[in-house]
Scaffold this motif. Structure first.
Motif, PDB file in Angstrom:
ATOM      1  N   THR A   5      19.143  45.485 -12.039  1.00 34.23           N
ATOM      2  CA  THR A   5      19.643  46.677 -12.724  1.00 34.23           C
ATOM      3  C   THR A   5      20.541  47.571 -11.634  1.00 34.23           C
ATOM      4  O   THR A   5      21.447  48.097 -11.896  1.00 34.23           O
ATOM      5  CB  THR A   5      18.301  47.518 -13.188  1.00 34.23           C
ATOM      6  OG1 THR A   5      17.889  46.473 -14.253  1.00 34.23           O
ATOM      7  CG2 THR A   5      19.015  49.049 -14.014  1.00 34.23           C
ATOM      8  N   TRP A   6      19.555  47.658 -10.540  1.00 34.84           N
ATOM      9  CA  TRP A   6      20.215  48.353  -9.375  1.00 34.84           C
ATOM     10  C   TRP A   6      21.145  47.919  -8.459  1.00 34.84           C
ATOM     11  O   TRP A   6      20.744  47.763  -7.523  1.00 34.84           O
ATOM     12  CB  TRP A   6      19.022  49.321  -8.575  1.00 34.84           C
ATOM     13  CG  TRP A   6      18.397  50.055  -9.695  1.00 34.84           C
ATOM     14  CD1 TRP A   6      17.133  49.527 -10.014  1.00 34.84           C
ATOM     15  CD2 TRP A   6      18.380  51.431 -10.451  1.00 34.84           C
ATOM     16  NE1 TRP A   6      16.536  50.523 -11.037  1.00 34.84           N
ATOM     17  CE2 TRP A   6      17.397  51.531 -11.403  1.00 34.84           C
ATOM     18  CE3 TRP A   6      19.557  52.276 -10.585  1.00 34.84           C
ATOM     19  CZ2 TRP A   6      17.247  52.382 -12.269  1.00 34.84           C
ATOM     20  CZ3 TRP A   6      19.479  53.471 -11.488  1.00 34.84           C
ATOM     21  CH2 TRP A   6      18.257  53.287 -12.242  1.00 34.84           C
ATOM     22  N   THR A 111      11.129  58.241 -11.770  1.00 40.19           N
ATOM     23  CA  THR A 111      11.334  56.951 -11.136  1.00 40.19           C
ATOM     24  C   THR A 111      10.000  56.142 -11.304  1.00 40.19           C
ATOM     25  O   THR A 111       9.921  54.830 -11.416  1.00 40.19           O
ATOM     26  CB  THR A 111      11.705  56.625  -9.622  1.00 40.19           C
ATOM     27  OG1 THR A 111      12.655  57.788  -9.752  1.00 40.19           O
ATOM     28  CG2 THR A 111      12.203  55.425  -9.152  1.00 40.19           C
ATOM     29  N   ASN A 114      10.083  53.470 -13.961  1.00 41.76           N
ATOM     30  CA  ASN A 114      10.883  52.227 -13.578  1.00 41.76           C
ATOM     31  C   ASN A 114       9.592  51.054 -13.424  1.00 41.76           C
ATOM     32  O   ASN A 114       9.981  49.816 -13.450  1.00 41.76           O
ATOM     33  CB  ASN A 114      11.693  52.138 -12.641  1.00 41.76           C
ATOM     34  CG  ASN A 114      12.722  53.235 -12.666  1.00 41.76           C
ATOM     35  OD1 ASN A 114      12.981  53.528 -13.914  1.00 41.76           O
ATOM     36  ND2 ASN A 114      13.416  53.390 -11.540  1.00 41.76           N
ATOM     37  N   SER A 196      18.643  51.110 -18.455  1.00 39.02           N
ATOM     38  CA  SER A 196      17.549  51.245 -17.604  1.00 39.02           C
ATOM     39  C   SER A 196      16.319  50.956 -18.419  1.00 39.02           C
ATOM     40  O   SER A 196      16.111  51.937 -19.612  1.00 39.02           O
ATOM     41  CB  SER A 196      17.534  52.216 -16.631  1.00 39.02           C
ATOM     42  OG  SER A 196      17.602  53.351 -17.221  1.00 39.02           O
ATOM     43  N   HIS A 198      12.036  51.570 -18.904  1.00 35.83           N
ATOM     44  CA  HIS A 198      10.962  52.242 -18.712  1.00 35.83           C
ATOM     45  C   HIS A 198       9.713  52.241 -19.284  1.00 35.83           C
ATOM     46  O   HIS A 198       9.670  51.617 -20.223  1.00 35.83           O
ATOM     47  CB  HIS A 198      11.525  53.989 -18.585  1.00 35.83           C
ATOM     48  CG  HIS A 198      12.759  54.096 -18.003  1.00 35.83           C
ATOM     49  ND1 HIS A 198      12.822  54.353 -16.699  1.00 35.83           N
ATOM     50  CD2 HIS A 198      14.045  54.125 -18.604  1.00 35.83           C
ATOM     51  CE1 HIS A 198      14.148  54.685 -16.388  1.00 35.83           C
ATOM     52  NE2 HIS A 198      14.983  54.486 -17.447  1.00 35.83           N
TER      53      HIS A 198
END
Length: 247
Positions: A5-6, A111, A114, A196, A198
Motif C-alpha cells: 500500500t505504501w 496509524t 493500520n 487503505s 484499517h
C-alpha cells in the motif's frame, strides 16, 4: 489490501507542505506537545513515514528515532535528514526493536489502525513498552469510530466531498474493519484511487490494550492543544504512562 500500500508512488506524493496534515496549525501543536512530553529525553516514532512529525521534532532538539515498514517512505524521509539525524529501523512497528531506551514513544495520525487485528494492536502496545524507560509515555492519536452516522444496512459513508476529491469509508462492523477510499479527479473521465485498510478501535478498547502492556492512562484530549474530549469528539490524543516494564 495489498502489502505494498505504501509504495514508491504513494511516498512520492505523500507530503503536502503547508496544507492538510502538514499545515502549521495542525503540525505545530503536535510537535509542541510531543516535545513537552519527551521531557528532554529521547523519542521513538512508530511508523515514522516521511518524517512529517519527526523532522520538526528533531529540529526542536529532541533526539528522534523511528521504525517504519515501507522502504519508499524512508527513502522520502532521507531527502530531508540523514540517518545520523533521525535513525530508522525498517520493519513492523508491532515487533521490531530500535536500539536504546526512550522517554517517549508516539504513534500519530490514526496509524495504529493500520494493524488489522486486535492481537497486532496489543503487540504494538507491548513493543512500545519494551522501548520505554520506567515512567515513560506512549502517545496515540486516533479517530473515534463514527458508526453513529452509519444507517442500518448501509456499509459506506462519504466523509469528505470537495471539488476534485471524494473520501468515503466502507465498513465491516463484525471484524471492526474499514477501508478508506480516496478518489482524486478533474473535469475529465479519469480518476486516481488510493485505498487503505484499517481496524478501528474504540477508546475503551485502547485503554484495555494499554493495561495489558503495563500502562495506565494519564490523559485523553480531543486534540493536540488539550481540548476537552467529549461524546462528540471525532478523534483523540491519549497519553499512557508505563507502570510495568514489558519483558
Amino acid at each position: 489490501m495489498p502489502d505494498d500500500t505504501w509504495d514508491a508512488e504513494v511516498a512520492a506524493r505523500y507530503d503536502t507542505p503547508g496544507t492538510g496534515m502538514f499545515a502549521p496549525e495542525v503540525l505545530g501543536p503536535t510537535v509542541d506537545r510531543l516535545a513537552a512530553l519527551a521531557g528532554g529525553g529521547r523519542a521513538l516514532e512508530l511508523a515514522i513515514g516521511t518524517g512529517r512529525v519527526a523532522v520538526p521534532l528533531a529540529g526542536r532538539g529532541v533526539p528522534v528515532a523511528g521504525i517504519e515498514l515501507s522502504q519508499p517512505m524512508v527513502d522520502q524521509l532521507r531527502t530531508k535528514v540523514d540517518d545520523a539525524t533521525v535513525p530508522v529501523v525498517l520493519g513492523d512497528m508491532a515487533t521490531v526493536r530500535a536500539p536504546g531506551v526512550f522517554s517517549l514513544v508516539y504513534l500519530v495520525f490514526n496509524t495504529i489502525s493500520n494493524l488489522l487485528t486486535q492481537a497486532e494492536q496489543v503487540a504494538c502496545f507491548r513493543n512500545a513498552a519494551r522501548h520505554l524507560e520506567p515512567g515513560g509515555r506512549f502517545v496515540i492519536e486516533l479517530w473515534v469510530p463514527q458508526l453513529r452516522v452509519l444507517p442500518p444496512g448501509v456499509r459506506a459513508t462519504v466523509w469528505h466531498d470537495e471539488p476534485g476529491y471524494l473520501g468515503l469509508d466502507t465498513y465491516d462492523v463484525v471484524e471492526q474493519h474499514v477501508v478508506s477510499h480516496h478518489v482524486h479527479f478533474d473535469d475529465g473521465r479519469d480518476a486516481r484511487l488510493f485505498r487503505s485498510a484499517h481496524r478501528y478501535v474504540w477508546p475503551a478498547e485502547l485503554d484495555l490494550m494499554a493495561q495489558l502492556a503495563g500502562f495506565e492512562r494519564e490523559s485523553r484530549h480531543a486534540d493536540w492543544t488539550g481540548g476537552e474530549f467529549t461524546a462528540e469528539s471525532t478523534s483523540h490524543v491519549s497519553v499512557y504512562r508505563l507502570t510495568e516494564r514489558a519483558a
